[in-house]
Write a protein that holds these residues in place. Structure first.
Motif, PDB file in Angstrom:
ATOM      1  N   ALA A   1       0.840  -1.205   0.000  1.00  0.00           N
ATOM      2  CA  ALA A   1       0.000   0.000   0.000  1.00  0.00           C
ATOM      3  C   ALA A   1       0.874   1.253   0.000  1.00  0.00           C
ATOM      4  O   ALA A   1       0.559   2.240  -0.681  1.00  0.00           O
ATOM      5  N   GLY A   2       1.975   1.223   0.750  1.00  0.00           N
ATOM      6  CA  GLY A   2       2.900   2.345   0.755  1.00  0.00           C
ATOM      7  C   GLY A   2       3.516   2.570  -0.608  1.00  0.00           C
ATOM      8  O   GLY A   2       3.650   3.711  -1.067  1.00  0.00           O
ATOM      9  N   PHE A   3       3.887   1.481  -1.285  1.00  0.00           N
ATOM     10  CA  PHE A   3       4.456   1.584  -2.635  1.00  0.00           C
ATOM     11  C   PHE A   3       3.460   2.216  -3.605  1.00  0.00           C
ATOM     12  O   PHE A   3       3.804   3.147  -4.347  1.00  0.00           O
ATOM     13  N   VAL A   4       2.239   1.718  -3.604  1.00  0.00           N
ATOM     14  CA  VAL A   4       1.211   2.246  -4.506  1.00  0.00           C
ATOM     15  C   VAL A   4       0.961   3.726  -4.219  1.00  0.00           C
ATOM     16  O   VAL A   4       0.854   4.549  -5.139  1.00  0.00           O
ATOM     17  N   ALA A   5       0.873   4.060  -2.929  1.00  0.00           N
ATOM     18  CA  ALA A   5       0.653   5.459  -2.569  1.00  0.00           C
ATOM     19  C   ALA A   5       1.799   6.332  -3.043  1.00  0.00           C
ATOM     20  O   ALA A   5       1.585   7.432  -3.566  1.00  0.00           O
ATOM     21  N   GLY A   6       3.042   5.867  -2.865  1.00  0.00           N
ATOM     22  CA  GLY A   6       4.193   6.645  -3.305  1.00  0.00           C
ATOM     23  C   GLY A   6       4.193   6.877  -4.797  1.00  0.00           C
ATOM     24  O   GLY A   6       4.521   7.976  -5.268  1.00  0.00           O
ATOM     25  N   PHE A   7       3.807   5.861  -5.563  1.00  0.00           N
ATOM     26  CA  PHE A   7       3.739   5.996  -7.020  1.00  0.00           C
ATOM     27  C   PHE A   7       2.672   7.004  -7.420  1.00  0.00           C
ATOM     28  O   PHE A   7       2.904   7.897  -8.246  1.00  0.00           O
ATOM     29  N   VAL A   8       1.475   6.880  -6.826  1.00  0.00           N
ATOM     30  CA  VAL A   8       0.355   7.759  -7.180  1.00  0.00           C
ATOM     31  C   VAL A   8       0.624   9.192  -6.743  1.00  0.00           C
ATOM     32  O   VAL A   8       0.382  10.143  -7.508  1.00  0.00           O
ATOM     33  N   VAL A   9       1.115   9.369  -5.520  1.00  0.00           N
ATOM     34  CA  VAL A   9       1.399  10.717  -5.019  1.00  0.00           C
ATOM     35  C   VAL A   9       2.434  11.407  -5.908  1.00  0.00           C
ATOM     36  O   VAL A   9       2.362  12.619  -6.143  1.00  0.00           O
ATOM     37  N   SER A  10       3.368  10.645  -6.443  1.00  0.00           N
ATOM     38  CA  SER A  10       4.419  11.214  -7.285  1.00  0.00           C
ATOM     39  C   SER A  10       3.859  11.868  -8.538  1.00  0.00           C
ATOM     40  O   SER A  10       4.442  12.815  -9.067  1.00  0.00           O
ATOM     41  N   VAL A  11       2.744  11.356  -9.015  1.00  0.00           N
ATOM     42  CA  VAL A  11       2.105  11.959 -10.184  1.00  0.00           C
ATOM     43  C   VAL A  11       1.808  13.429  -9.928  1.00  0.00           C
ATOM     44  O   VAL A  11       1.923  14.273 -10.827  1.00  0.00           O
ATOM     45  N   PHE A  12       1.460  13.754  -8.703  1.00  0.00           N
ATOM     46  CA  PHE A  12       1.016  15.103  -8.367  1.00  0.00           C
ATOM     47  C   PHE A  12       2.121  15.985  -7.784  1.00  0.00           C
ATOM     48  O   PHE A  12       2.019  17.213  -7.846  1.00  0.00           O
ATOM     49  N   VAL A  13       3.167  15.380  -7.195  1.00  0.00           N
ATOM     50  CA  VAL A  13       4.195  16.189  -6.543  1.00  0.00           C
ATOM     51  C   VAL A  13       5.512  16.225  -7.304  1.00  0.00           C
ATOM     52  O   VAL A  13       6.360  17.068  -7.036  1.00  0.00           O
ATOM     53  N   CYS A  14       5.680  15.305  -8.260  1.00  0.00           N
ATOM     54  CA  CYS A  14       6.895  15.321  -9.074  1.00  0.00           C
ATOM     55  C   CYS A  14       6.834  16.495 -10.044  1.00  0.00           C
ATOM     56  O   CYS A  14       5.774  16.766 -10.629  1.00  0.00           O
ATOM     57  N   PRO A  15       7.921  17.222 -10.236  1.00  0.00           N
ATOM     58  CA  PRO A  15       7.909  18.332 -11.195  1.00  0.00           C
ATOM     59  C   PRO A  15       7.497  17.858 -12.588  1.00  0.00           C
ATOM     60  O   PRO A  15       8.145  17.003 -13.185  1.00  0.00           O
ATOM     61  N   GLY A  16       6.383  18.387 -13.077  1.00  0.00           N
ATOM     62  CA  GLY A  16       5.879  18.020 -14.391  1.00  0.00           C
ATOM     63  C   GLY A  16       5.173  16.679 -14.449  1.00  0.00           C
ATOM     64  O   GLY A  16       4.787  16.231 -15.536  1.00  0.00           O
ATOM     65  N   GLY A  17       4.973  16.037 -13.311  1.00  0.00           N
ATOM     66  CA  GLY A  17       4.389  14.702 -13.296  1.00  0.00           C
ATOM     67  C   GLY A  17       2.967  14.654 -13.812  1.00  0.00           C
ATOM     68  O   GLY A  17       2.634  13.841 -14.677  1.00  0.00           O
ATOM     69  N   TRP A  18       2.122  15.530 -13.303  1.00  0.00           N
ATOM     70  CA  TRP A  18       0.717  15.539 -13.720  1.00  0.00           C
ATOM     71  C   TRP A  18       0.590  15.964 -15.178  1.00  0.00           C
ATOM     72  O   TRP A  18      -0.231  15.421 -15.931  1.00  0.00           O
ATOM     73  N   ARG A  19       1.397  16.921 -15.600  1.00  0.00           N
ATOM     74  CA  ARG A  19       1.382  17.348 -16.999  1.00  0.00           C
ATOM     75  C   ARG A  19       1.782  16.197 -17.920  1.00  0.00           C
ATOM     76  O   ARG A  19       1.183  15.996 -18.990  1.00  0.00           O
TER      77      ARG A  19
END
Length: 228
Positions: free
Chosen positions: A201-219
């Motif tokens: 669950a921690g792994f999945v959360a880290g992957f998903v959260v990265s979409v929104f907090v990684c520079p340019g991830g959501w774009r």
């Protein structure tokens, strides 16, 4: 020439990673000194057990919160405090090694607040999975779910790079697959609890959260969706 000579051959660790490491290591050091009678007097021998009781995540506490529809501040704190308390020195050591290694790679791309967000939200996700999916009496304790969140963040970075290079994107999940395989073998040989559910669950959360907090991830994700 002088400026080039002053450049360090070793990239420093991100400050947020150092801060998390020092906090975890400092707590473990306090426990060790207390157990050896160097710090805190006779009662210090029980510091670790007391911390486990006060700060780890218990399913019994979670079930009570769900039944009542509310919880105390102490109850809610357990969702984010359990990663900082460990069962043994070895437990702490492995968590710290993963934290420094993965935290460095992720922290070189993510802002400090983003690294902290991955760490905290992965901890929360691990606790929720542990509480909702399992009926364990043994508490969830230690930083593995949070560290697996950093593995998820690193996997996201690697996945993006592989996609951009036109390589096999599933190679990004090699690390998590290897770690889960090792956990399976270890569990079969030596036994163990079901806390791997919190790790996943921690792994999945880290992957998903990265979409929104990684520079340019959501774009990047939106571009991929439009392209497909």
């Amino acid at each position: 020439m002088s400026e080039q000579n002053n450049i360090s051959p070793v990239n420093p660790l991100p400050p947020i990673v150092v801060a998390l490491f020092l906090f975890i290591a400092g707590i473990e050091l306090m426990f060790l000194l207390g157990e050896r009678g160097i710090l805190g007097g006779p009662e210090a021998v029980g510091w670790r057990n007391q911390a486990i009781n006060d700060y780890s995540f218990f399913n019994q506490v979670f079930d009570r919160m769900v039944a009542r529809g509310e919880g105390t501040a102490s109850d809610w704190m357990r969702f984010v405090s359990y990663p900082f308390v460990h069962l043994t020195f070895t437990h702490t050591l492995f968590v710290c090694v993963f934290l420094l290694a993965l935290g460095k790679m992720v922290g070189e791309v993510f802002a400090a607040w983003a690294v902290l967000a991955v760490f905290v939200l992965s901890s929360v996700a691990g606790a929720l999975a542990y509480g909702l999916l399992l009926d364990e009496t043994f508490p969830l304790i230690g930083g593995y779910p949070a560290v697996y969140g950093l593995i998820g963040a690193f996997t996201f970075l690697l996945w993006v790079r592989l996609v951009n290079d036109g390589a096999n994107q599933f190679r990004a999940f090699t690390l998590i697959g290897f770690l889960l395989f090792i956990q399976l073998i270890f569990g079969l040989l030596f036994g163990g609890g079901m806390d791997w559910v919190a790790d996943i669950a921690g792994f999945v959360a880290g992957f998903v959260v990265s979409v929104f907090v990684c520079p340019g991830g959501w774009r990047y994700i939106r571009q991929r969706i439009r392209r497909d």
